[in-house]
Design a protein around this motif. Structure first.
Motif, PDB file in Angstrom:
ATOM      1  N   GLN A   5      12.958  35.203  46.267  1.00 55.91           N
ATOM      2  CA  GLN A   5      13.972  35.467  47.284  1.00 55.91           C
ATOM      3  C   GLN A   5      15.257  34.687  46.995  1.00 55.91           C
ATOM      4  O   GLN A   5      16.355  35.229  47.113  1.00 55.91           O
ATOM      5  N   LEU A   6      15.131  33.415  46.640  1.00 55.53           N
ATOM      6  CA  LEU A   6      16.319  32.617  46.342  1.00 55.53           C
ATOM      7  C   LEU A   6      17.055  33.168  45.126  1.00 55.53           C
ATOM      8  O   LEU A   6      18.286  33.230  45.115  1.00 55.53           O
ATOM      9  N   PHE A   7      16.308  33.563  44.107  1.00 57.35           N
ATOM     10  CA  PHE A   7      16.951  34.105  42.922  1.00 57.35           C
ATOM     11  C   PHE A   7      17.516  35.498  43.171  1.00 57.35           C
ATOM     12  O   PHE A   7      18.527  35.873  42.571  1.00 57.35           O
ATOM     13  N   LYS A   8      16.916  36.255  44.076  1.00 62.61           N
ATOM     14  CA  LYS A   8      17.475  37.558  44.454  1.00 62.61           C
ATOM     15  C   LYS A   8      18.820  37.346  45.163  1.00 62.61           C
ATOM     16  O   LYS A   8      19.782  38.072  44.915  1.00 62.61           O
ATOM     17  N   GLN A   9      18.868  36.338  46.024  1.00 59.32           N
ATOM     18  CA  GLN A   9      20.137  36.007  46.674  1.00 59.32           C
ATOM     19  C   GLN A   9      21.173  35.586  45.633  1.00 59.32           C
ATOM     20  O   GLN A   9      22.338  35.989  45.702  1.00 59.32           O
ATOM     21  N   MET A  10      20.746  34.767  44.654  1.00 58.39           N
ATOM     22  CA  MET A  10      21.659  34.339  43.592  1.00 58.39           C
ATOM     23  C   MET A  10      22.206  35.552  42.852  1.00 58.39           C
ATOM     24  O   MET A  10      23.413  35.631  42.583  1.00 58.39           O
ATOM     25  N   ASP A  11      21.334  36.514  42.528  1.00 56.70           N
ATOM     26  CA  ASP A  11      21.773  37.712  41.820  1.00 56.70           C
ATOM     27  C   ASP A  11      22.808  38.492  42.630  1.00 56.70           C
ATOM     28  O   ASP A  11      23.820  38.954  42.091  1.00 56.70           O
ATOM     29  N   PHE A  12      22.570  38.653  43.934  1.00 50.95           N
ATOM     30  CA  PHE A  12      23.518  39.384  44.779  1.00 50.95           C
ATOM     31  C   PHE A  12      24.852  38.661  44.863  1.00 50.95           C
ATOM     32  O   PHE A  12      25.920  39.262  44.692  1.00 50.95           O
ATOM     33  N   ILE A  13      24.806  37.376  45.106  1.00 49.80           N
ATOM     34  CA  ILE A  13      26.039  36.587  45.223  1.00 49.80           C
ATOM     35  C   ILE A  13      26.813  36.639  43.912  1.00 49.80           C
ATOM     36  O   ILE A  13      28.034  36.827  43.899  1.00 49.80           O
ATOM     37  N   ARG A  14      26.099  36.490  42.795  1.00 52.63           N
ATOM     38  CA  ARG A  14      26.776  36.515  41.498  1.00 52.63           C
ATOM     39  C   ARG A  14      27.354  37.897  41.205  1.00 52.63           C
ATOM     40  O   ARG A  14      28.431  38.022  40.615  1.00 52.63           O
ATOM     41  N   MET A  15      26.659  38.961  41.608  1.00 48.01           N
ATOM     42  CA  MET A  15      27.187  40.310  41.443  1.00 48.01           C
ATOM     43  C   MET A  15      28.541  40.426  42.132  1.00 48.01           C
ATOM     44  O   MET A  15      29.482  41.013  41.593  1.00 48.01           O
ATOM     45  N   ARG A  16      28.657  39.849  43.322  1.00 45.63           N
ATOM     46  CA  ARG A  16      29.922  39.889  44.054  1.00 45.63           C
ATOM     47  C   ARG A  16      30.999  39.042  43.364  1.00 45.63           C
ATOM     48  O   ARG A  16      32.169  39.410  43.353  1.00 45.63           O
ATOM     49  N   THR A  17      30.608  37.909  42.792  1.00 45.12           N
ATOM     50  CA  THR A  17      31.569  37.081  42.048  1.00 45.12           C
ATOM     51  C   THR A  17      32.087  37.848  40.837  1.00 45.12           C
ATOM     52  O   THR A  17      33.295  37.855  40.566  1.00 45.12           O
ATOM     53  N   ILE A  18      31.178  38.509  40.103  1.00 47.03           N
ATOM     54  CA  ILE A  18      31.578  39.294  38.927  1.00 47.03           C
ATOM     55  C   ILE A  18      32.483  40.452  39.350  1.00 47.03           C
ATOM     56  O   ILE A  18      33.461  40.770  38.666  1.00 47.03           O
ATOM     57  N   ALA A  19      32.178  41.089  40.481  1.00 45.67           N
ATOM     58  CA  ALA A  19      33.028  42.174  40.976  1.00 45.67           C
ATOM     59  C   ALA A  19      34.432  41.661  41.270  1.00 45.67           C
ATOM     60  O   ALA A  19      35.425  42.321  40.953  1.00 45.67           O
ATOM     61  N   ALA A  20      34.538  40.486  41.857  1.00 43.83           N
ATOM     62  CA  ALA A  20      35.857  39.896  42.128  1.00 43.83           C
ATOM     63  C   ALA A  20      36.574  39.577  40.818  1.00 43.83           C
ATOM     64  O   ALA A  20      37.776  39.808  40.680  1.00 43.83           O
ATOM     65  N   LEU A  21      35.836  39.057  39.840  1.00 47.16           N
ATOM     66  CA  LEU A  21      36.415  38.751  38.535  1.00 47.16           C
ATOM     67  C   LEU A  21      36.922  40.037  37.879  1.00 47.16           C
ATOM     68  O   LEU A  21      38.021  40.058  37.318  1.00 47.16           O
ATOM     69  N   ASP A  22      36.132  41.103  37.953  1.00 44.55           N
ATOM     70  CA  ASP A  22      36.517  42.369  37.324  1.00 44.55           C
ATOM     71  C   ASP A  22      37.750  42.989  37.977  1.00 44.55           C
ATOM     72  O   ASP A  22      38.373  43.867  37.392  1.00 44.55           O
ATOM     73  N   ASN A  23      38.089  42.559  39.154  1.00 48.32           N
ATOM     74  CA  ASN A  23      39.285  43.043  39.841  1.00 48.32           C
ATOM     75  C   ASN A  23      40.392  41.990  39.757  1.00 48.32           C
ATOM     76  O   ASN A  23      41.184  41.840  40.670  1.00 48.32           O
ATOM     77  N   THR A  24      40.405  41.244  38.660  1.00 44.66           N
ATOM     78  CA  THR A  24      41.402  40.190  38.469  1.00 44.66           C
ATOM     79  C   THR A  24      41.994  40.310  37.075  1.00 44.66           C
ATOM     80  O   THR A  24      41.259  40.414  36.100  1.00 44.66           O
ATOM     81  N   THR A  25      43.306  40.288  36.989  1.00 44.93           N
ATOM     82  CA  THR A  25      43.968  40.263  35.689  1.00 44.93           C
ATOM     83  C   THR A  25      44.177  38.804  35.286  1.00 44.93           C
ATOM     84  O   THR A  25      44.100  37.894  36.120  1.00 44.93           O
ATOM     85  N   GLU A  26      44.460  38.592  34.010  1.00 46.01           N
ATOM     86  CA  GLU A  26      44.736  37.227  33.530  1.00 46.01           C
ATOM     87  C   GLU A  26      45.891  36.609  34.318  1.00 46.01           C
ATOM     88  O   GLU A  26      45.850  35.438  34.667  1.00 46.01           O
ATOM     89  N   GLU A  27      46.913  37.400  34.601  1.00 48.01           N
ATOM     90  CA  GLU A  27      48.067  36.895  35.353  1.00 48.01           C
ATOM     91  C   GLU A  27      47.671  36.498  36.780  1.00 48.01           C
ATOM     92  O   GLU A  27      48.045  35.436  37.269  1.00 48.01           O
ATOM     93  N   MET A  28      46.915  37.367  37.438  1.00 52.69           N
ATOM     94  CA  MET A  28      46.467  37.067  38.807  1.00 52.69           C
ATOM     95  C   MET A  28      45.582  35.826  38.834  1.00 52.69           C
ATOM     96  O   MET A  28      45.608  35.060  39.798  1.00 52.69           O
ATOM     97  N   ALA A  29      44.820  35.623  37.766  1.00 57.82           N
ATOM     98  CA  ALA A  29      43.832  34.542  37.726  1.00 57.82           C
ATOM     99  C   ALA A  29      44.455  33.164  37.793  1.00 57.82           C
ATOM    100  O   ALA A  29      43.810  32.214  38.235  1.00 57.82           O
ATOM    101  N   ASP A  30      45.711  33.032  37.368  1.00 58.60           N
ATOM    102  CA  ASP A  30      46.342  31.707  37.301  1.00 58.60           C
ATOM    103  C   ASP A  30      47.334  31.427  38.423  1.00 58.60           C
ATOM    104  O   ASP A  30      47.933  30.349  38.464  1.00 58.60           O
ATOM    105  N   PHE A  31      47.482  32.363  39.338  1.00 63.11           N
ATOM    106  CA  PHE A  31      48.395  32.173  40.464  1.00 63.11           C
ATOM    107  C   PHE A  31      47.800  31.167  41.456  1.00 63.11           C
ATOM    108  O   PHE A  31      46.661  31.301  41.886  1.00 63.11           O
ATOM    109  N   VAL A  32      48.590  30.142  41.794  1.00 66.31           N
ATOM    110  CA  VAL A  32      48.190  29.158  42.804  1.00 66.31           C
ATOM    111  C   VAL A  32      49.183  29.295  43.958  1.00 66.31           C
ATOM    112  O   VAL A  32      50.346  28.909  43.835  1.00 66.31           O
TER     113      VAL A  32
END
Length: 166
Positions: A5-32
């Protein structure tokens, strides 16, 4: 909570992190944004580093931390102080994608193990088992997903989950 269950949660959370990364350009990634200390790239690197540090060190083991990650993505660091070139989004994606399976291979069936010493969060709260530390690492990643979402919204990005590149 059962290991799977804990690792299933990790997989779901990480899937969402990867989805956010995939919707980020190099330029967007460095904006503060004004009022912020860190960027999307920093949050992604921090997520990876935190999982390695929290889980492996609690178990008394050495994690797989690329050279320079502690200096760039550790607690109380900021892109404003970076020396050298940070990892590309492609490299961060590879690291973040591979990490959950590697953690499962190392720690599945071991989450009831206690660390050499408790992980002290506050005076009142200490995590004593790997399961508690993995659960905290999952929560911590979600916290940084929120920061990534906020930085994107400040940039005017509304479609947070549609990939912009493969």
């Amino acid at each position: 909570m059962e290991d799977t269950q804990l690792f299933k949660q990790m997989d779901f959370i990480r899937m969402r992190t990867i989805a956010a990364l995939d919707n980020t350009t190099e330029e967007m990634a460095d904006f503060v944004p004004d009022g912020f200390k860190n960027s999307i790239r920093w949050n992604l690197g921090h997520i990876y580093l935190s999982h390695e540090n929290l889980i492996h060190s609690f178990a008394g083991e050495k994690g797989q931390i690329p050279e320079g990650f502690a200096e760039m993505f550790g607690f109380n660091t900021s892109p404003a102080a970076w020396e050298g070139t940070p990892p590309s989004l492609k490299e961060l994606r590879r690291l973040l994608s591979e990490q959950p399976e590697r953690l499962k291979a190392s720690f599945m069936g071991r989450l009831s193990e206690k660390g050499e010493k408790p992980f002290q969060m506050t005076k009142q709260i200490a995590f004593e088992t790997l399961a508690e530390v993995v659960s905290f690492a999952n929560w911590h990643e979600g916290l940084h997903q929120g920061a990534i979402t906020t930085i994107k919204r400040v940039q005017g990005i509304e479609n947070l989950w549609e990939p912009v590149h493969a």
